[in-house]
Design an enzyme around this catalytic site. Structure first.
Site, PDB file in Angstrom:
ATOM      1  N   SER A 267      -1.689  -6.784  -0.201  1.00  0.00           N
ATOM      2  CA  SER A 267      -0.553  -6.092   0.735  1.00  0.00           C
ATOM      3  C   SER A 267      -0.692  -4.652   0.435  1.00  0.00           C
ATOM      4  CB  SER A 267       0.838  -6.474  -0.128  1.00  0.00           C
ATOM      5  OG  SER A 267       1.022  -5.545  -1.200  1.00  0.00           O
ATOM      6  N   ASP A 268      -0.116  -4.103   1.616  1.00  0.00           N
ATOM      7  CA  ASP A 268      -0.011  -2.573   1.587  1.00  0.00           C
ATOM      8  C   ASP A 268       1.102  -2.333   0.692  1.00  0.00           C
ATOM      9  OD1 ASP A 268      -0.168   0.151   2.040  1.00  0.00           O
ATOM     10  OD2 ASP A 268      -0.053  -0.183   4.223  1.00  0.00           O
ATOM     11  N   TRP A 269       1.158  -1.192   0.038  1.00  0.00           N
ATOM     12  CA  TRP A 269       2.047  -0.871  -1.315  1.00  0.00           C
ATOM     13  C   TRP A 269       3.383  -1.025  -0.719  1.00  0.00           C
ATOM     14  CZ3 TRP A 269      -2.593  -1.570  -2.662  1.00  0.00           C
ATOM     15  CH2 TRP A 269      -3.168  -1.276  -3.836  1.00  0.00           C
ATOM     16  N   GLY A 270       4.270  -2.099  -1.215  1.00  0.00           N
ATOM     17  CA  GLY A 270       5.593  -2.360  -0.698  1.00  0.00           C
ATOM     18  C   GLY A 270       5.704  -2.872   0.365  1.00  0.00           C
ATOM     19  N   GLY A 271       4.689  -3.832   1.022  1.00  0.00           N
ATOM     20  CA  GLY A 271       4.511  -4.392   2.183  1.00  0.00           C
ATOM     21  C   GLY A 271       4.966  -5.931   1.821  1.00  0.00           C
TER      22      GLY A 271
END
Length: 739
Positions: A267-271
């Site tokens: 995942s993208d960070w916090g995605g």
């Protein structure tokens, strides 16, 4: 609290464990590198507890996820790319950890790499940045980025490879292969349709299937099927109403189903936004900030991530079958066996002169000479004895800022210092700032290096004009920077124009000295209302550690510029399809109404003359194209056709030319671009030398995506092969037919 990085100690444990069981004559299959990787994966999986499996699928710190110490399976350590290895940060915070040995070599931005149009430079880039990551015990490099340049206002365009899917596809593959040759996974991002920073966390993108497959997916497909990337990062935005990091169509149907991707999806960070969707829709590893997840605002909340305790409880209750976590862990174990459990991978190297010089070479090949009336450049040092360098970007630090690409560089040579170092003994170099931008916010504790300025804009202008008036040659170094709202993650630009009243200053400089070269430092196109007043323009990009040296070598002619634009410079925003149709930025919803007509495809369709064309770039020598020939007039769907053209260096010095092949479908049942790039080759020619360039294509170069059939279709009929030096500088053409 700061916790030390531990991969070295985990590796010692792994080796110790292997030695112990080996002494007993029963080396486990998962530790036996002679065994097939899939057998090793299943053996390791069979030995893991449910808690150990779940621990592997979510972050344990800002940039790491858990291993299984009991089994000697090491942690995974990520590092931001794609332009250099990020400084170490605290375990649970973004601030730097204060290490003294983590200053990296900063490499040119990927727009510069794409502008080299040189696959060898891409391979070199991947190799050296992979060596830096490996030396720092990072087994996943969060890059490269291959999102398509849809609008010049996208704040992250500088991280990507331009507007054309074919160019990006060809340039991304060697990069990946170079990185992974070091036993470090390239994590290609951001999959997919992440083409704006405004509203990026919530915007839902609507795009037709043909546009998706023809424009926005090819570089990712090439990364998977040709580059064999070991990791993919999901995007923040939504597509078909689902977030891209937990998207059935993108991750399961296309990435896994159609492309047979066997790597890990990060995942993208916090995605990540929902536990069950993350479980079932293709995500393998959840990462984020300490403020993300289900404990927003709580420090060290990794156990509360969507794929942490909430996932574990669903597994324990039987609501979710264990096979769902097994699917994810298999992919993670495959990553681990390919990277930090591969005992044969090289050790890497970090911050070396070799790497700095590689970065300089890439920078030199990517710098683009946009305009050069009357051979204003290179600077003639036998005549120019006093050289004025004007503009804040001549002294501004560019390796800091921009979001996740911000770096703690070992050093950065500014354009002013690069020019002084190169010509300080041959000519006097004087500097005037000319303008002042806002002071950028220090990022992750990094020092911006900005010089305080107390003088007024009027005083700065007067000084610049006086310095220019008394000089033999003027180099203006301006453009954008990595401040928020310019070339930076998290926000888009507000306009196409230059900030800080640079346009006014440039026009004023042309009136006091005609021996002027304007150097634009940026990762994006900018408006140039002064374009007809200025004799010479250079596109300089963000060039990394050796920025000033690379730029100076081109300005004085030590290096003959050979870069070509990887995207179109429009005269005004209305010349761009997304802006003309009024569909950007699209708060909440973003519909790609321009469809496949992105960049030069739109300019061709609307008969718009760009400021500077896709593929454009001049040289200090000249090239003459001969007649293009085809080895046959007709080809079948199972056949190839080869085009040949001679290119001669008609100037007085050695140079490189990028020969470009575009295909035109003369008559089609569906709307098609006037032309599309389908091959290119960068060829080096000595003065007077002639070489023959050959391009061989098959039906894939003639095909379009048929959404109804969900397949690529090449229609029989007439086509043209167009050979040129840019998308608007077509030198030769030849017709042929697909039977």
């Amino acid at each position: 609290m700061f916790k030390p990085i531990k991969p070295f100690f985990t590796l010692l444990l792994m080796v110790s464990l292997a030695a112990n069981v080996s002494a007993q004559g029963s080396l486990p299959v998962y530790l036996n590198e002679a065994k097939p990787i899939e057998q090793r994966i299943e053996d390791a999986l069979s030995r893991m507890t449910l808690e150990e499996k779940v621990a592997m699928v979510h972050a344990q710190s800002k940039f790491s996820s858990a291993g299984v110490p009991r089994l000697g399976i090491p942690e995974n350590w990520m590092t931001d790319g794609p332009h250099g290895i990020r400084a170490e940060v605290f375990w649970d915070e973004w601030d730097q950890a204060g290490w003294t040995n983590d200053s990296c070599i900063a490499f040119p931005a990927l727009t510069c790499l794409a502008a080299s149009w040189n696959k060898d430079m891409s391979a070199l880039y991947g190799k050296v940045i992979g060596e830096e990551a490996r030396y720092r015990n990072k087994n996943v490099l969060l890059g490269p980025g291959v999102n398509i340049y849809r609008t010049p206002l996208n704040g992250r365009n500088f991280e990507y490879m331009g507007e054309d899917p074919f160019l990006a596809s060809k340039m991304v593959v060697p990069y990946i292969q170079g990185v992974q040759s070091n036993g470090v996974a390239a994590c290609v991002k951001h999959f997919a349709l992440n083409n704006q920073e405004i509203d990026r966390h919530t915007v839902n993108v609507t795009v037709d299937d043909r546009t998706l497959y023809e424009i926005y997916l090819p570089a990712f497909k090439a990364a998977v099927q040709e580059g064999h990337a070991w990791a993919i990062m999901g995007a923040y935005n939504k597509y078909k109403g689902q977030w891209a990091c937990q998207n059935q169509f993108l991750l399961n149907d296309i990435l896994r189903g159609e492309w047979n991707f066997d790597g890990v999806v990060v995942s993208d960070w916090g995605g990540v936004n929902d536990t069950k969707q993350a479980i079932y829709h293709g995500l393998d590893m959840e990462f984020g900030s300490w403020t993300d997840g289900l404990s927003k605002g709580a420090s060290n909340a990794y156990d509360n991530y969507y794929l942490a305790n909430p996932f574990l409880q669903l597994l324990k209750s039987g609501e979710v079958k264990e096979e769902e976590v097994n699917k994810k862990v298999r992919n993670i174990l495959r990553l681990v066996f390919r990277t930090n459990m591969n005992t044969k991978r090289p050790y890497g190297s970090f911050g070396t002169e070799e790497h700095a010089l590689a970065g300089r070479k890439i920078a030199q090949e990517g710098i683009v000479l946009l305009k050069n009336n009357d051979n204003t450049l290179p600077i003639n040092l036998s005549r120019a004895k006093k050289i004025a360098v004007i503009g804040e970007n001549a002294i501004k630090v560019m390796t800091v800022g921009g979001g996740s690409s911000s770096l703690k560089a070992k050093y950065e040579i500014s354009p002013l210092d690069g020019i002084k170092n190169r010509i300080g003994k041959e000519a006097e170099v004087v500097f005037a700032r000319g303008y002042v931008g806002e002071k950028p916010k220090a990022q992750d504790g990094l020092k911006t290096g900005d010089v305080e300025e107390k003088r007024s804009p009027e005083e700065l202008t007067r000084e610049a004009l006086e310095v220019a008036r008394t000089a033999d040659f003027v180099v203006f170094v301006g453009g954008l920077n990595k401040n928020n709202g310019q070339d930076s993650e998290g926000n888009d630009r507000k306009s196409l124009g230059l900030p800080y009243n640079q346009d006014k200053l440039i026009s004023a400089l042309t009136k006091v000295n005609k021996n002027l070269a304007v150097v634009m430092i940026s990762g994006n196109a900018v408006a140039m209302p002064w374009v007809n007043e200025v004799p010479s323009i250079v596109q300089g990009w963000y060039l990394g550690t050796e920025a000033g040296s690379a730029l100076a070598s081109v300005l004085v002619g030590d290096v003959n510029p050979s870069g070509k634009l990887p995207f179109t410079f429009p005269v005004k925003l209305d010349d761009n399809g997304a802006h003309k149709l009024g569909v950007y930025p699209g708060k909440g919803e973003q519909t790609y109404n321009e469809g496949i007509f992105v960049g030069y495809r739109w300019a061709d369709k609307e008969n718009i003359k760009p400021l500077f064309s896709f593929g454009h770039g001049l040289s200090y020598t000249s090239f003459e194209y001969g007649k293009v020939t085809a080895d046959q007039k007709d080809m079948t769907a199972d056949d190839n056709i080869t085009f040949s053209v001679t290119v001669k260096n008609t100037g007085k010095r050695e140079g490189q030319e990028v020969v470009q092949l575009y295909i035109n479908d003369v008559k089609s049942s569906v709307p098609r671009p006037v032309k599309e790039l389908k091959a290119f080759e960068k060829v080096s020619l000595k003065a007077g030398e002639t070489k023959t360039v050959k391009f061989t294509i098959d039906k894939t170069a003639l095909s379009f995506f048929d959404a109804a059939k969900h397949d690529w279709v090449a229609e029989a009929g007439d086509f043209k092969a167009l050979i040129g030096a840019s998308s608007t500088d077509i030198r030769q053409s030849v017709g042929f037919r697909l039977k």
